[in-house]
Scaffold this active site. Structure first.
Site, PDB file in Angstrom:
ATOM      1  N   ASP A  68       1.142  -1.351  -0.254  1.00  0.00           N
ATOM      2  CA  ASP A  68      -0.497  -0.078  -0.193  1.00  0.00           C
ATOM      3  C   ASP A  68       0.859   1.318   0.123  1.00  0.00           C
ATOM      4  O   ASP A  68       2.303   1.666  -0.491  1.00  0.00           O
ATOM      5  CB  ASP A  68      -0.890   0.253   1.438  1.00  0.00           C
ATOM      6  CG  ASP A  68      -0.934  -0.498   2.458  1.00  0.00           C
ATOM      7  OD1 ASP A  68       0.995  -0.386   2.563  1.00  0.00           O
ATOM      8  OD2 ASP A  68      -1.234  -0.860   3.650  1.00  0.00           O
ATOM      9  N   ASN A 137      -7.388  -2.782  14.701  1.00  0.00           N
ATOM     10  CA  ASN A 137      -8.694  -3.379  14.102  1.00  0.00           C
ATOM     11  C   ASN A 137      -8.978  -4.452  13.848  1.00  0.00           C
ATOM     12  O   ASN A 137     -10.138  -4.965  12.626  1.00  0.00           O
ATOM     13  CB  ASN A 137      -9.442  -2.364  13.205  1.00  0.00           C
ATOM     14  CG  ASN A 137      -8.639  -1.861  12.032  1.00  0.00           C
ATOM     15  OD1 ASN A 137      -8.271  -2.205  11.726  1.00  0.00           O
ATOM     16  ND2 ASN A 137      -9.628  -0.125  11.377  1.00  0.00           N
ATOM     17  N   HIS A 139      -7.294  -4.751  10.487  1.00  0.00           N
ATOM     18  CA  HIS A 139      -6.816  -4.684   8.569  1.00  0.00           C
ATOM     19  C   HIS A 139      -5.575  -5.186   8.704  1.00  0.00           C
ATOM     20  O   HIS A 139      -4.814  -5.791   9.216  1.00  0.00           O
ATOM     21  CB  HIS A 139      -6.814  -3.345   8.754  1.00  0.00           C
ATOM     22  CG  HIS A 139      -6.135  -2.330   9.243  1.00  0.00           C
ATOM     23  ND1 HIS A 139      -6.170  -1.003   9.122  1.00  0.00           N
ATOM     24  CD2 HIS A 139      -4.519  -2.441   9.188  1.00  0.00           C
ATOM     25  CE1 HIS A 139      -4.538  -0.757   9.758  1.00  0.00           C
ATOM     26  NE2 HIS A 139      -3.748  -1.344   9.839  1.00  0.00           N
ATOM     27  N   GLU A 144      -9.731  -1.877   5.362  1.00  0.00           N
ATOM     28  CA  GLU A 144     -10.337  -1.765   6.882  1.00  0.00           C
ATOM     29  C   GLU A 144     -11.508  -2.268   7.278  1.00  0.00           C
ATOM     30  O   GLU A 144     -12.290  -2.917   6.091  1.00  0.00           O
ATOM     31  CB  GLU A 144     -10.575  -0.585   6.930  1.00  0.00           C
ATOM     32  CG  GLU A 144      -9.523   0.994   7.044  1.00  0.00           C
ATOM     33  CD  GLU A 144      -8.771   1.016   7.637  1.00  0.00           C
ATOM     34  OE1 GLU A 144      -8.562   0.511   8.693  1.00  0.00           O
ATOM     35  OE2 GLU A 144      -8.239   2.023   8.156  1.00  0.00           O
TER      36      GLU A 144
END
Ligand code: F6R
Length: 243
Positions: A68, A137, A139, A144
């Site tokens: 990314d 979380n 990801h 996400e």
């Protein structure tokens, strides 16, 4: 299948992961590595650099693809992932920089850029290993938690908790980009082998979910359960809730 390995410290995560990556580099004539940024893989990269300096590893035939990049940051911006990779690995080993690929977050047409990047991923017959960190979380890459996940490289909105977590690398949280360009779940699962690393208690809940027999778009990393060769290397804090 997911294989869990619990080690004592952050340093040991990097040592163990570097052994696995070094073996992949040594046994393939044209190794292709999927790479990640963030604090987690820095130990892995410094161990790979050490092996290179000891003349135990040759990067001349290695190609890399990164997960990314932030949208809106030029590659010479010190917060960009391109800059991070140059600083933490590429400039320290004998890799040919032409064989290193990241999405371009400063592209004028981001949708075209996402397609171009996915085509680069597809142009490799094999991605021998994909390195991953994980968000607290759940990801992976910048996929996400949401009611839908992207299969392929896409432009994504970062969640508040990700912006907050990553603000430690910026002067203040208002400077953290709100969008990123990220490999999708299927792009990630294309790799032959996946090594996910995590350290610290903030990752413990997400790691706990990876040990059950469910998948959920609320924990994007749970899709790794569909892959046949996943290795999760965690320290004791991140393994806190593992039975
Ligand atoms: C980085 C990436 C992210 C990070 C994750 C954990 O390229 O794709 O998924 O791996 O946010 O970041 P750290 O390692 O900083 O806790």
């Amino acid at each position: 299948m997911i294989n869990f390995k619990i080690v004592d410290s952050y340093d040991e995560i990097g040592v163990l992961a570097s052994k696995m990556v070094a073996e992949i580099i040594s046994k393939n004539s044209n190794p292709v590595l999927g790479l990640a940024t963030g604090s987690t893989p820095i130990g892995l990269y410094s161990n790979l650099i050490k092996l290179y300096n000891e003349k135990k590893l040759d990067f001349s035939k290695v190609s890399t693809v990164n997960l990314d990049e932030y949208v809106g940051l030029e590659e010479d911006n010190p917060q960009s992932y391109k800059y991070f990779m140059n600083e933490n690995l590429f400039s320290k080993v004998n890799i040919d920089i032409k064989n290193t690929f990241l999405p371009n977050g400063a592209a004028e047409n981001l949708l075209e850029e996402a397609k171009r990047y996915e085509n680069i991923l597809e142009s490799f017959e094999n991605i021998h290993v994909q390195i991953l960190g994980i968000g607290s979380n759940g990801h992976i890459g910048f996929n996400e938690p949401f009611n839908e996940l992207n299969l392929y490289t896409s432009i994504v909105d970062l969640k508040k908790e990700t912006i907050d977590a990553n603000s430690r690398f910026f002067e203040d949280s208002s400077m953290v980009p709100r969008k990123a360009i990220s490999m999708g779940i299927k792009s990630i699962l294309r790799a032959d082998k996946i090594i996910l690393m995590a350290y610290g208690e903030s990752k413990a809940k997400a790691i706990e979910y990876l040990a059950n027999d469910k998948i959920s778009t609320d924990v994007p990393a749970s899709f790794l359960k569909l892959h046949k060769d996943v290795h999760i290397i965690v320290d004791k804090e991140a393994a806190k809730y593992l039975k």
